[in-house]
Design a protein around this motif. Structure first.
Motif, PDB file in Angstrom:
ATOM      1  N   TYR A 162      48.360  44.113   1.976  1.00  0.00           N
ATOM      2  CA  TYR A 162      49.191  45.227   2.442  1.00  0.00           C
ATOM      3  C   TYR A 162      48.520  46.562   2.154  1.00  0.00           C
ATOM      4  N   THR A 163      47.960  46.716   0.952  1.00  0.00           N
ATOM      5  CA  THR A 163      47.319  47.974   0.553  1.00  0.00           C
ATOM      6  C   THR A 163      46.166  48.320   1.480  1.00  0.00           C
ATOM      7  N   VAL A 164      45.314  47.347   1.767  1.00  0.00           N
ATOM      8  CA  VAL A 164      44.184  47.595   2.667  1.00  0.00           C
ATOM      9  C   VAL A 164      44.674  47.847   4.085  1.00  0.00           C
ATOM     10  N   ASP A 165      45.645  47.066   4.530  1.00  0.00           N
ATOM     11  CA  ASP A 165      46.163  47.197   5.892  1.00  0.00           C
ATOM     12  C   ASP A 165      46.825  48.557   6.098  1.00  0.00           C
ATOM     13  N   ASP A 166      47.510  49.056   5.083  1.00  0.00           N
ATOM     14  CA  ASP A 166      48.273  50.292   5.229  1.00  0.00           C
ATOM     15  C   ASP A 166      47.437  51.540   4.984  1.00  0.00           C
ATOM     16  N   ASN A 167      46.325  51.402   4.278  1.00  0.00           N
ATOM     17  CA  ASN A 167      45.551  52.575   3.868  1.00  0.00           C
ATOM     18  C   ASN A 167      44.141  52.622   4.420  1.00  0.00           C
ATOM     19  N   SER A 168      43.737  51.596   5.152  1.00  0.00           N
ATOM     20  CA  SER A 168      42.402  51.547   5.718  1.00  0.00           C
ATOM     21  C   SER A 168      42.494  50.808   7.048  1.00  0.00           C
ATOM     22  N   LEU A 169      41.393  50.278   7.511  1.00  0.00           N
ATOM     23  CA  LEU A 169      41.391  49.454   8.713  1.00  0.00           C
ATOM     24  C   LEU A 169      41.071  48.030   8.296  1.00  0.00           C
ATOM     25  N   VAL A 215      53.759  49.394   8.425  1.00  0.00           N
ATOM     26  CA  VAL A 215      52.443  49.166   7.828  1.00  0.00           C
ATOM     27  C   VAL A 215      51.413  49.670   8.828  1.00  0.00           C
ATOM     28  N   ARG A 216      50.940  50.864   8.580  1.00  0.00           N
ATOM     29  CA  ARG A 216      50.030  51.540   9.488  1.00  0.00           C
ATOM     30  C   ARG A 216      50.639  51.576  10.890  1.00  0.00           C
ATOM     31  N   GLY A 217      50.064  50.881  11.865  1.00  0.00           N
ATOM     32  CA  GLY A 217      50.571  50.966  13.229  1.00  0.00           C
ATOM     33  C   GLY A 217      51.532  49.866  13.612  1.00  0.00           C
ATOM     34  N   ARG A 218      52.008  49.087  12.630  1.00  0.00           N
ATOM     35  CA  ARG A 218      52.904  47.978  12.935  1.00  0.00           C
ATOM     36  C   ARG A 218      54.262  48.168  12.271  1.00  0.00           C
ATOM     37  N   LEU A 219      55.294  47.661  12.938  1.00  0.00           N
ATOM     38  CA  LEU A 219      56.639  47.653  12.368  1.00  0.00           C
ATOM     39  C   LEU A 219      57.058  46.207  12.123  1.00  0.00           C
ATOM     40  N   TYR A 220      57.588  45.958  10.932  1.00  0.00           N
ATOM     41  CA  TYR A 220      58.105  44.645  10.577  1.00  0.00           C
ATOM     42  C   TYR A 220      59.582  44.799  10.246  1.00  0.00           C
ATOM     43  N   TYR A 221      60.393  43.800  10.594  1.00  0.00           N
ATOM     44  CA  TYR A 221      61.813  43.903  10.270  1.00  0.00           C
ATOM     45  C   TYR A 221      62.400  42.515  10.040  1.00  0.00           C
ATOM     46  N   ASP A 222      63.413  42.488   9.181  1.00  0.00           N
ATOM     47  CA  ASP A 222      64.125  41.246   8.894  1.00  0.00           C
ATOM     48  C   ASP A 222      65.405  41.596   8.156  1.00  0.00           C
ATOM     49  N   LYS A 223      66.439  40.851   8.382  1.00  0.00           N
ATOM     50  CA  LYS A 223      67.726  41.160   7.757  1.00  0.00           C
ATOM     51  C   LYS A 223      67.793  40.724   6.291  1.00  0.00           C
ATOM     52  N   THR A 282      59.248  42.888  -2.543  1.00  0.00           N
ATOM     53  CA  THR A 282      58.541  41.613  -2.675  1.00  0.00           C
ATOM     54  C   THR A 282      59.031  40.590  -1.647  1.00  0.00           C
ATOM     55  N   ASP A 283      60.305  40.670  -1.228  1.00  0.00           N
ATOM     56  CA  ASP A 283      60.774  39.795  -0.142  1.00  0.00           C
ATOM     57  C   ASP A 283      59.938  40.032   1.114  1.00  0.00           C
ATOM     58  N   PHE A 284      59.741  41.311   1.425  1.00  0.00           N
ATOM     59  CA  PHE A 284      58.904  41.658   2.577  1.00  0.00           C
ATOM     60  C   PHE A 284      57.480  41.157   2.383  1.00  0.00           C
ATOM     61  N   LEU A 285      56.896  41.409   1.207  1.00  0.00           N
ATOM     62  CA  LEU A 285      55.506  41.030   0.965  1.00  0.00           C
ATOM     63  C   LEU A 285      55.272  39.542   1.198  1.00  0.00           C
ATOM     64  N   PHE A 286      56.177  38.707   0.690  1.00  0.00           N
ATOM     65  CA  PHE A 286      55.973  37.270   0.793  1.00  0.00           C
ATOM     66  C   PHE A 286      55.979  36.802   2.252  1.00  0.00           C
ATOM     67  N   ASP A 287      56.747  37.461   3.100  1.00  0.00           N
ATOM     68  CA  ASP A 287      56.724  37.131   4.530  1.00  0.00           C
ATOM     69  C   ASP A 287      55.545  37.790   5.236  1.00  0.00           C
ATOM     70  N   TYR A 288      55.237  39.015   4.826  1.00  0.00           N
ATOM     71  CA  TYR A 288      54.145  39.766   5.464  1.00  0.00           C
ATOM     72  C   TYR A 288      52.813  39.025   5.354  1.00  0.00           C
ATOM     73  N   GLY A 289      52.525  38.439   4.183  1.00  0.00           N
ATOM     74  CA  GLY A 289      51.251  37.757   3.994  1.00  0.00           C
ATOM     75  C   GLY A 289      51.005  36.687   5.031  1.00  0.00           C
ATOM     76  N   MET A 290      52.014  35.858   5.280  1.00  0.00           N
ATOM     77  CA  MET A 290      51.870  34.804   6.287  1.00  0.00           C
ATOM     78  C   MET A 290      51.865  35.381   7.697  1.00  0.00           C
ATOM     79  N   ALA A 291      52.679  36.412   7.929  1.00  0.00           N
ATOM     80  CA  ALA A 291      52.739  37.005   9.267  1.00  0.00           C
ATOM     81  C   ALA A 291      51.395  37.598   9.659  1.00  0.00           C
ATOM     82  N   ARG A 292      50.708  38.211   8.690  1.00  0.00           N
ATOM     83  CA  ARG A 292      49.420  38.846   9.009  1.00  0.00           C
ATOM     84  C   ARG A 292      48.337  37.822   9.300  1.00  0.00           C
ATOM     85  N   LEU A 293      48.473  36.620   8.749  1.00  0.00           N
ATOM     86  CA  LEU A 293      47.507  35.562   9.038  1.00  0.00           C
ATOM     87  C   LEU A 293      47.830  34.844  10.345  1.00  0.00           C
TER      88      LEU A 293
END
Length: 369
Positions: free
Chosen positions: A144-151, A59-67, A73-84
């Motif tokens: 995610y859309t704003v984070d990946d496509n803008s600042l 996601v732009r300059g960040r890498l996220y990973y999980d097994k 959508t699995d990623f999205l649900f974790d990403y939302g909390m991780a970004r906060l």
């Protein structure tokens, strides 16, 4: 179809290889057109589905990973909390239920709803989203859309975390994600400059260069989205004050206004259901509002485009299917500040309809054999 020019190599290539290459390019072109039609002019998902036992997502300059991420959508649900941030999540976990943030509550309700479904043979779950699940999913995808496509603005993140400021920040996030899906670039002004008022951001249409100032206004309701008070059964449909506040920011540039009406589904039907669909005639309430605004500003529209939207999933807190969205708007034919490229307004109008289109799956692995 555009012709592909090929430089002849010194050694002749089998014509079947050229045919296969053309078919491959054409297939990729169609896939990209379909992706843009469904999700807008944003970057494709960048991921590696299985590397060293994990799924990786950039996601732009960040890498996220999980097994455990089998679906996007699995990623999205974790990403939302991780970004906060983990500190924010922990603070919500330790708060009394009445003091918890709407986002955290949606996520809890989502997991409770998912737990009512029996897993399939492959261990995955399938079901129609309820309100909290749909609300949380759409928030995560817009983020995610704003984070990946803008600042992604630090101030916007801070406001999203703040219970009292969340509703307005959420609608601003929707407006920015919509502009990005419409093919605009987004630039934020220096909020520390107190010499004048600032709009949310400036959006520039990449294909035409047309610029728009963008204002996002959301109607607060008692007892809704963390606001104090008790819900009313018949919330009002008065929005002119929000429009006036948006217009006052800058009268000298083209303006796009996004208005969140924040109505329960039944009440939203009264405001959004058109009098006629062929030809399209907006509801009496919406026409009356547009006429009042125009009269106040001397017979001219003070905006170039105005979008009314209603995403009522937060009104549903049980296991019923998520209520549907409403949106409607006007592209002005008679505005005080004209635009040079009307196509920019048309593209923005079209992109509003993409809200709620969230990919379920990761894209196919290009390295798969």
């Amino acid at each position: 179809m555009p012709q592909i020019q090929v430089t002849k190599p010194s050694t002749p290539i089998n014509p079947e290889i050229f045919r296969a290459a053309r078919e491959s390019f054409e297939r990729q072109r169609r896939q990209e057109e379909a992706r843009v039609a469904a999700y807008g002019h944003i970057r494709p998902i960048i991921n590696i589905p299985n590397f060293s036992g994990n799924c990786w997502v950039a996601v732009r300059g960040r890498l996220y990973y999980d097994k455990k991420w089998r679906f996007f959508t699995d990623f999205l649900f974790d990403y939302g909390m991780a970004r906060l941030g983990p500190e924010w999540v922990e603070a919500q976990r330790n708060s009394a239920p009445a003091d918890q943030h709407p986002l955290y509550i949606w996520r809890k309700q989502m997991h409770a709803y998912m737990a009512t479904h029996e897993p399939q043979a492959d261990g995955t779950f399938r079901g129609v989203p309820n309100g909290p699940m749909d609300a949380y999913k759409n928030f995560c995808y817009d983020l995610y859309t704003v984070d990946d496509n803008s600042l992604l603005n630090d101030d916007l993140i801070a406001r999203l975390k703040h219970r009292d400021q969340f509703q307005g920040a959420l609608h601003e996030l929707f407006a920015e994600a919509t502009c990005l899906r419409a093919g605009f670039g987004v630039t934020r002004e220096n909020e520390k400059d107190r010499s004048r008022q600032h709009t949310e951001f400036v959006a520039v249409h990449k294909s035409t260069g047309q610029h728009l100032l963008v204002e996002a206004k959301s109607r607060h309701r008692a007892g809704v989205m963390g606001r104090p008070g008790v819900k009313t059964g018949q919330p009002d449909i008065r929005f002119q004050r929000l429009i006036d506040k948006a217009v006052a920011k800058d009268p000298n540039n083209p303006l796009a206004i996004f208005v969140d009406t924040n109505l329960p589904p039944e009440r939203a039907n009264q405001f959004y259901t058109p009098q006629s669909r062929d030809p399209l005639v907006p509801s009496l309430a919406m026409c009356a509002l547009a006429d009042r605004v125009k009269k106040v500003y001397g017979g001219l529209d003070p905006y170039n485009i105005i979008v009314f939207s209603n995403h009522p999933q937060h009104y549903s807190d049980d296991n019923t299917i998520a209520p549907g969205n409403h949106w409607a708007g006007f592209i002005s034919q008679d505005t005080r500040v004209p635009v040079y490229h009307r196509q920019a307004l048309i593209d923005l109008f079209t992109a509003v309809n993409l809200y709620g289109n969230v990919p379920t799956h990761f894209p196919p692995n290009p390295n798969a054999k």
